[in-house]
Design a protein around this motif. Structure first.
Motif, mmCIF file in Angstrom:
data_model
loop_
_atom_site.group_PDB
_atom_site.id
_atom_site.type_symbol
_atom_site.label_atom_id
_atom_site.label_comp_id
_atom_site.label_asym_id
_atom_site.label_seq_id
_atom_site.Cartn_x
_atom_site.Cartn_y
_atom_site.Cartn_z
ATOM 1 N N UNK A 72 0.835 -1.209 0.000
ATOM 2 C CA UNK A 72 0.000 0.000 0.000
ATOM 3 C C UNK A 72 0.869 1.259 0.000
ATOM 4 N N UNK A 73 1.814 1.306 0.937
ATOM 5 C CA UNK A 73 2.676 2.481 1.048
ATOM 6 C C UNK A 73 3.545 2.650 -0.191
ATOM 7 N N UNK A 74 4.053 1.534 -0.728
ATOM 8 C CA UNK A 74 4.878 1.611 -1.926
ATOM 9 C C UNK A 74 4.089 2.159 -3.112
ATOM 10 N N UNK A 75 2.840 1.748 -3.230
ATOM 11 C CA UNK A 75 1.990 2.246 -4.318
ATOM 12 C C UNK A 75 1.832 3.757 -4.242
ATOM 13 N N UNK A 76 1.616 4.267 -3.037
ATOM 14 C CA UNK A 76 1.435 5.715 -2.869
ATOM 15 C C UNK A 76 2.747 6.455 -3.119
ATOM 16 N N UNK A 77 3.843 5.933 -2.604
ATOM 17 C CA UNK A 77 5.151 6.561 -2.837
ATOM 18 C C UNK A 77 5.434 6.697 -4.333
ATOM 19 N N UNK A 112 0.022 5.913 7.248
ATOM 20 C CA UNK A 112 1.199 6.205 6.424
ATOM 21 C C UNK A 112 0.782 6.752 5.071
ATOM 22 N N UNK A 113 -0.182 6.096 4.435
ATOM 23 C CA UNK A 113 -0.612 6.515 3.092
ATOM 24 C C UNK A 113 -1.276 7.889 3.115
ATOM 25 N N UNK A 114 -2.096 8.152 4.122
ATOM 26 C CA UNK A 114 -2.716 9.475 4.242
ATOM 27 C C UNK A 114 -1.658 10.552 4.442
ATOM 28 N N UNK A 115 -0.668 10.246 5.266
ATOM 29 C CA UNK A 115 0.398 11.217 5.508
ATOM 30 C C UNK A 115 1.149 11.521 4.210
ATOM 31 N N UNK A 116 1.549 10.487 3.510
ATOM 32 C CA UNK A 116 2.288 10.687 2.261
ATOM 33 C C UNK A 116 1.471 11.504 1.262
ATOM 34 N N UNK A 125 -8.455 2.531 -4.382
ATOM 35 C CA UNK A 125 -8.025 1.483 -5.310
ATOM 36 C C UNK A 125 -6.661 0.928 -4.908
ATOM 37 N N UNK A 126 -5.756 1.830 -4.553
ATOM 38 C CA UNK A 126 -4.432 1.391 -4.114
ATOM 39 C C UNK A 126 -4.500 0.632 -2.786
ATOM 40 N N UNK A 127 -5.406 1.032 -1.922
ATOM 41 C CA UNK A 127 -5.467 0.424 -0.593
ATOM 42 C C UNK A 127 -5.976 -1.010 -0.614
ATOM 43 N N UNK A 184 -15.431 -6.238 -11.264
ATOM 44 C CA UNK A 184 -14.155 -6.235 -10.543
ATOM 45 C C UNK A 184 -13.049 -6.843 -11.410
ATOM 46 N N UNK A 185 -13.392 -7.842 -12.200
ATOM 47 C CA UNK A 185 -12.408 -8.428 -13.104
ATOM 48 C C UNK A 185 -11.895 -7.372 -14.084
ATOM 49 N N UNK A 186 -12.795 -6.536 -14.598
ATOM 50 C CA UNK A 186 -12.388 -5.450 -15.492
ATOM 51 C C UNK A 186 -11.539 -4.438 -14.747
ATOM 52 N N UNK A 187 -11.925 -4.137 -13.505
ATOM 53 C CA UNK A 187 -11.132 -3.231 -12.661
ATOM 54 C C UNK A 187 -9.716 -3.770 -12.481
ATOM 55 N N UNK A 188 -9.583 -5.068 -12.257
ATOM 56 C CA UNK A 188 -8.270 -5.680 -12.090
ATOM 57 C C UNK A 188 -7.403 -5.478 -13.332
ATOM 58 N N UNK A 189 -7.998 -5.651 -14.498
ATOM 59 C CA UNK A 189 -7.257 -5.470 -15.744
ATOM 60 C C UNK A 189 -6.781 -4.032 -15.880
ATOM 61 N N UNK A 190 -7.639 -3.073 -15.490
ATOM 62 C CA UNK A 190 -7.253 -1.669 -15.538
ATOM 63 C C UNK A 190 -6.138 -1.374 -14.536
ATOM 64 N N UNK A 191 -6.252 -1.934 -13.337
ATOM 65 C CA UNK A 191 -5.231 -1.706 -12.319
ATOM 66 C C UNK A 191 -3.874 -2.246 -12.768
ATOM 67 N N UNK A 192 -3.888 -3.348 -13.484
ATOM 68 C CA UNK A 192 -2.636 -3.941 -13.943
ATOM 69 C C UNK A 192 -1.898 -3.056 -14.947
ATOM 70 N N UNK A 193 -2.615 -2.078 -15.508
ATOM 71 C CA UNK A 193 -1.990 -1.141 -16.438
ATOM 72 C C UNK A 193 -1.471 0.109 -15.738
ATOM 73 N N UNK A 194 -1.759 0.242 -14.456
ATOM 74 C CA UNK A 194 -1.333 1.418 -13.707
ATOM 75 C C UNK A 194 0.173 1.358 -13.437
ATOM 76 N N UNK A 195 0.920 2.451 -13.678
ATOM 77 C CA UNK A 195 2.378 2.431 -13.507
ATOM 78 C C UNK A 195 2.842 2.024 -12.108
ATOM 79 N N UNK A 196 2.161 2.511 -11.071
ATOM 80 C CA UNK A 196 2.564 2.155 -9.708
ATOM 81 C C UNK A 196 2.325 0.685 -9.432
ATOM 82 N N UNK A 197 1.212 0.155 -9.931
ATOM 83 C CA UNK A 197 0.923 -1.272 -9.763
ATOM 84 C C UNK A 197 1.953 -2.107 -10.518
#
Length: 215
Positions: free
Chosen positions: A9-14, A61-65, A147-149, A172-185
């Motif tokens: 979670x924290x790595x995704x936000x960073x 941590x994520x809210x702080x960042x 989404x990151x959390x 949700x399956x479609x959401x997963x496919x979209x998330x897999x294209x996210x640079x942080x993911x």
């Protein structure tokens, strides 16, 4: 710890916010004394700022960042919309313990059929939520904090033997496919076979589990 979903979670936000950082991994089966001096509860993720402030617990941590650093804000400006994301996170926090219980049952070679049924019943509510919102992401039209959390647990569905739930939740399956294209993911993604290898050593209570896959 490299395989901890809370750490991810924290790595995704960073990464999403482009925050310069140094990572120090902790073996949770053999925590060094200095870590307790930095983080009294011995929890990961914990962060230390350049001026020595210590913060732990992944949502905090994520809210702080998100608030302390410049760049795109990952939470809505509207207080109600922000509250809705936090409510959804609280709802998801009732699902993750079931996944953990399934893992423990698998570790002990116990039957977890009933646990899987319980998981499916709770999980389908998130399909209903996403369908009702009619947006590609749980936070709206673009990836946001919620989404990151929740994402890290989806990478670990296979070790809990619940991947088939995605066939019953098309939104949700479609959401997963979209998330897999996210640079942080993409940057924080761990291949399924690596997670499986870690889990095998984890079940054996090996001190080397946290270092699985390192050269």
């Amino acid at each position: 710890m490299r395989f901890c979903p809370y750490v991810q979670r924290a790595m995704l936000v960073l990464i999403a916010k482009g925050i310069k950082h140094e990572v120090i991994n902790i073996n949770l089966r053999s925590k060094p004394d200095w870590f307790f001096e930095k983080s009294p509860l011995g929890l990961v993720p914990s962060i230390e700022t350049t001026d020595g402030k210590i913060i732990y617990e992944s949502p905090i941590v994520c809210d702080y960042l998100n608030e302390a650093f410049p760049g795109t804000k990952l939470t809505p400006a509207d207080p109600y919309a922000k509250a809705q994301q936090k409510i959804l996170l609280e709802q998801f926090s009732m699902v993750t313990p079931i996944l953990y219980n399934i893992l423990m049952a698998r570790k002990k070679n116990e039957d977890f059929t009933e646990l899987k049924t319980k998981f499916f019943e709770k999980f389908k509510k998130f399909e209903e939520i996403l369908t009702k919102r009619n947006t590609p992401y749980f936070g709206g039209e673009s990836v946001s904090m919620i989404d990151y959390m929740i994402w890290p647990w989806f990478e670990r569905f296979h070790i809990s033997d619940v991947t088939e739930v995605l066939e019953k939740t098309p939104q949700i399956k479609t959401w997963c496919k979209l998330m897999m294209q996210n640079p942080a993911v993409k940057e924080t993604f761990t291949e399924p076979d690596v997670i499986t290898g870690f889990f095998k050593l984890f079940c054996e209570e090996s001190l080397d589990a946290a270092d699985y896959g390192l050269d």
